[in-house]
Design a protein around this motif. Structure first.
Motif, mmCIF file in Angstrom:
data_model
loop_
_atom_site.group_PDB
_atom_site.id
_atom_site.type_symbol
_atom_site.label_atom_id
_atom_site.label_comp_id
_atom_site.label_asym_id
_atom_site.label_seq_id
_atom_site.Cartn_x
_atom_site.Cartn_y
_atom_site.Cartn_z
ATOM 1 N N VAL A 8 0.847 -1.194 0.000
ATOM 2 C CA VAL A 8 0.000 0.000 0.000
ATOM 3 C C VAL A 8 0.883 1.245 0.000
ATOM 4 C CG1 VAL A 8 -1.785 1.287 1.235
ATOM 5 C CG2 VAL A 8 -1.905 -1.217 1.119
ATOM 6 N N VAL A 9 1.851 1.295 0.910
ATOM 7 C CA VAL A 9 2.823 2.393 0.949
ATOM 8 C C VAL A 9 4.209 1.753 0.996
ATOM 9 C CG1 VAL A 9 3.685 4.400 2.209
ATOM 10 C CG2 VAL A 9 1.230 3.913 2.178
ATOM 11 N N THR A 10 5.000 1.998 -0.009
ATOM 12 C CA THR A 10 6.357 1.448 -0.040
ATOM 13 C C THR A 10 7.282 2.295 0.834
ATOM 14 O OG1 THR A 10 7.053 2.760 -1.937
ATOM 15 C CG2 THR A 10 6.035 0.615 -2.410
ATOM 16 N N GLY A 11 8.401 1.719 1.199
ATOM 17 C CA GLY A 11 9.396 2.452 1.984
ATOM 18 C C GLY A 11 9.893 3.686 1.259
ATOM 19 N N LYS A 12 10.058 3.572 -0.050
ATOM 20 C CA LYS A 12 10.528 4.721 -0.836
ATOM 21 C C LYS A 12 9.513 5.858 -0.810
ATOM 22 C CE LYS A 12 13.666 2.274 -3.888
ATOM 23 N NZ LYS A 12 14.021 1.951 -5.265
ATOM 24 N N ALA A 13 8.231 5.509 -0.922
ATOM 25 C CA ALA A 13 7.194 6.545 -0.869
ATOM 26 C C ALA A 13 7.138 7.163 0.521
ATOM 27 C CB ALA A 13 5.837 5.968 -1.252
ATOM 28 N N ARG A 49 4.429 -0.325 -9.475
ATOM 29 C CA ARG A 49 4.633 0.617 -10.579
ATOM 30 C C ARG A 49 3.808 1.886 -10.399
ATOM 31 N NH1 ARG A 49 4.291 -4.540 -13.205
ATOM 32 N NH2 ARG A 49 6.387 -5.218 -13.742
ATOM 33 N N MET A 50 2.603 1.744 -9.864
ATOM 34 C CA MET A 50 1.784 2.926 -9.580
ATOM 35 C C MET A 50 2.463 3.790 -8.516
ATOM 36 S SD MET A 50 -2.090 1.513 -9.401
ATOM 37 C CE MET A 50 -2.486 0.032 -10.286
ATOM 38 N N ASP A 51 3.017 3.137 -7.506
ATOM 39 C CA ASP A 51 3.731 3.859 -6.450
ATOM 40 C C ASP A 51 4.903 4.628 -7.043
ATOM 41 O OD1 ASP A 51 4.325 4.170 -3.401
ATOM 42 O OD2 ASP A 51 6.221 3.487 -4.278
ATOM 43 N N ARG A 52 5.620 4.013 -7.970
ATOM 44 C CA ARG A 52 6.745 4.691 -8.620
ATOM 45 C C ARG A 52 6.260 5.899 -9.414
ATOM 46 N NH1 ARG A 52 9.728 7.724 -9.269
ATOM 47 N NH2 ARG A 52 11.592 7.742 -10.527
ATOM 48 N N PHE A 53 5.093 5.758 -10.041
ATOM 49 C CA PHE A 53 4.515 6.872 -10.780
ATOM 50 C C PHE A 53 4.183 8.035 -9.846
ATOM 51 C CE2 PHE A 53 0.503 8.933 -12.208
ATOM 52 C CZ PHE A 53 1.047 9.685 -13.237
ATOM 53 N N TYR A 54 3.571 7.753 -8.689
ATOM 54 C CA TYR A 54 3.276 8.817 -7.732
ATOM 55 C C TYR A 54 4.555 9.557 -7.338
ATOM 56 C CZ TYR A 54 -1.676 7.889 -6.686
ATOM 57 O OH TYR A 54 -3.037 7.769 -6.748
ATOM 58 N N ARG A 55 5.633 8.817 -7.082
ATOM 59 C CA ARG A 55 6.890 9.472 -6.700
ATOM 60 C C ARG A 55 7.433 10.320 -7.844
ATOM 61 N NH1 ARG A 55 10.437 5.306 -5.778
ATOM 62 N NH2 ARG A 55 8.915 3.663 -6.099
ATOM 63 N N TYR A 56 7.249 9.862 -9.075
ATOM 64 C CA TYR A 56 7.642 10.665 -10.239
ATOM 65 C C TYR A 56 6.861 11.990 -10.234
ATOM 66 C CZ TYR A 56 7.898 12.253 -15.076
ATOM 67 O OH TYR A 56 8.064 13.022 -16.204
ATOM 68 N N VAL A 57 5.557 11.910 -9.973
ATOM 69 C CA VAL A 57 4.721 13.111 -9.940
ATOM 70 C C VAL A 57 5.181 14.048 -8.829
ATOM 71 C CG1 VAL A 57 2.374 13.988 -9.496
ATOM 72 C CG2 VAL A 57 2.721 12.010 -11.010
ATOM 73 N N TRP A 58 5.535 13.512 -7.674
ATOM 74 C CA TRP A 58 5.998 14.360 -6.571
ATOM 75 C C TRP A 58 7.290 15.074 -6.942
ATOM 76 C CZ3 TRP A 58 5.311 9.856 -2.586
ATOM 77 C CH2 TRP A 58 3.947 9.579 -2.448
ATOM 78 N N ASP A 59 8.166 14.385 -7.661
ATOM 79 C CA ASP A 59 9.388 15.047 -8.141
ATOM 80 C C ASP A 59 9.036 16.109 -9.182
ATOM 81 O OD1 ASP A 59 11.054 13.517 -6.510
ATOM 82 O OD2 ASP A 59 11.480 12.037 -8.078
ATOM 83 N N TYR A 60 8.132 15.777 -10.068
ATOM 84 C CA TYR A 60 7.686 16.680 -11.136
ATOM 85 C C TYR A 60 7.055 17.943 -10.549
ATOM 86 C CZ TYR A 60 5.055 17.969 -15.423
ATOM 87 O OH TYR A 60 4.540 18.609 -16.519
ATOM 88 N N GLU A 61 6.230 17.782 -9.535
ATOM 89 C CA GLU A 61 5.527 18.897 -8.894
ATOM 90 C C GLU A 61 6.339 19.541 -7.769
ATOM 91 O OE1 GLU A 61 2.805 20.345 -9.802
ATOM 92 O OE2 GLU A 61 2.213 18.912 -11.353
ATOM 93 N N GLU A 62 7.464 18.936 -7.447
ATOM 94 C CA GLU A 62 8.316 19.397 -6.343
ATOM 95 C C GLU A 62 7.563 19.406 -5.019
ATOM 96 O OE1 GLU A 62 10.079 23.092 -7.584
ATOM 97 O OE2 GLU A 62 11.230 22.113 -9.158
ATOM 98 N N GLY A 63 6.751 18.373 -4.823
ATOM 99 C CA GLY A 63 6.011 18.235 -3.574
ATOM 100 C C GLY A 63 4.903 17.215 -3.695
ATOM 101 N N TYR A 64 4.354 16.839 -2.558
ATOM 102 C CA TYR A 64 3.325 15.807 -2.476
ATOM 103 C C TYR A 64 2.004 16.263 -3.081
ATOM 104 C CZ TYR A 64 -0.256 12.822 -0.419
ATOM 105 O OH TYR A 64 -1.327 11.984 -0.236
ATOM 106 N N THR A 65 1.369 15.366 -3.807
ATOM 107 C CA THR A 65 0.008 15.552 -4.295
ATOM 108 C C THR A 65 -0.556 14.193 -4.692
ATOM 109 O OG1 THR A 65 -1.446 16.739 -5.808
ATOM 110 C CG2 THR A 65 0.643 15.982 -6.710
ATOM 111 N N VAL A 66 -1.858 14.043 -4.565
ATOM 112 C CA VAL A 66 -2.547 12.873 -5.126
ATOM 113 C C VAL A 66 -3.517 13.335 -6.215
ATOM 114 C CG1 VAL A 66 -2.311 11.352 -3.123
ATOM 115 C CG2 VAL A 66 -4.279 12.895 -3.268
ATOM 116 N N ASN A 67 -3.462 14.618 -6.539
ATOM 117 C CA ASN A 67 -4.303 15.190 -7.590
ATOM 118 C C ASN A 67 -3.603 14.993 -8.936
ATOM 119 O OD1 ASN A 67 -6.318 16.144 -5.785
ATOM 120 N ND2 ASN A 67 -4.915 17.788 -5.205
ATOM 121 N N LEU A 68 -3.796 13.818 -9.487
ATOM 122 C CA LEU A 68 -3.125 13.464 -10.733
ATOM 123 C C LEU A 68 -3.882 14.026 -11.926
ATOM 124 C CD1 LEU A 68 -2.329 9.736 -9.874
ATOM 125 C CD2 LEU A 68 -0.879 11.747 -9.545
#
Length: 193
Positions: free
Chosen positions: A9-14, A61-80
């Motif tokens: 559900v939540v990886t260590g990296k996330a 893979r979805m978790d990796r995508f979320y982390r990509y988005v956080w890097d892209y947005e320079e911060g946390y979001t779940v508003n994809l």
């Protein structure tokens, strides 16, 4: 509610990206998504979910995508957004990874955006391009492009193309595939004879 104990559900990296509140929010988001995928995801109108064996690897893979988005947005979001998905696909296209990996990442993204469409009201997302399955019968290349270049450069530096007389014979051979150390030994052998 499905048992999500066996799912990442939540990886260590996330988790390393998130503060306590963000972690709670992300966990709730992921649980909602995974439960829906397992219950309705495959055929929403018939309440047929995906098999756990399908969801679990895609979950990473979805978790990796979320982390990509956080890097892209320079911060946390779940508003994809669709922009995030398009950017991720472009990122994958440029990576030196197998076609199978790219395709699996794309399938995971399609699964995630299907949930976002049905449960969060986001418009349907259709990728600008798709990764095809790797139909090659050749074994997978385990070295990166950069590693292959380094090996090629080293080989070109160590190997020469010349012809010398073989020691103790009247025959000659091409040294296109003989390392310099072997050539030196051969030259010493010829001098001694």
């Amino acid at each position: 509610m499905s048992d999500l104990e066996d799912f990442p559900v939540v990886t260590g990296k996330a988790e390393s990206y998130l503060n306590e509140r963000q972690l709670l929010d992300y966990r709730a988001e992921r649980e909602d998504c995974l439960e829906w995928l397992l219950t309705f995801g495959k055929k929403t109108d018939e309440a047929v979910g995906y098999a756990p064996g399908t969801v679990k690897p895609r979950c990473y893979r979805m978790d990796r995508f979320y982390r990509y988005v956080w890097d892209y947005e320079e911060g946390y979001t779940v508003n994809l957004s669709h922009e995030h998905a398009d950017s991720w696909m472009d990122h994958l296209a440029r990576r030196d990874v197998s076609a199978t990996h790219k395709r699996n990442c794309m399938k995971s993204l399609l699964m995630l955006y299907k949930w976002l469409h049905h449960e969060r009201g986001l418009g349907e997302w259709e990728p600008e391009f798709r990764f095809s399955a790797d139909t090659s019968t050749q074994p997978r290349e385990y070295l990166t492009r950069e590693e292959r270049r380094a090996i090629r450069d080293a080989a070109l530096e160590l190997w020469i193309g010349t012809v010398v007389q073989q020691p103790h014979t009247d025959r000659t051979r091409s040294l296109e595939a003989v390392p310099r150390s072997t050539l030196r030994e051969t030259e010493r052998g010829c001098d001694a004879g």
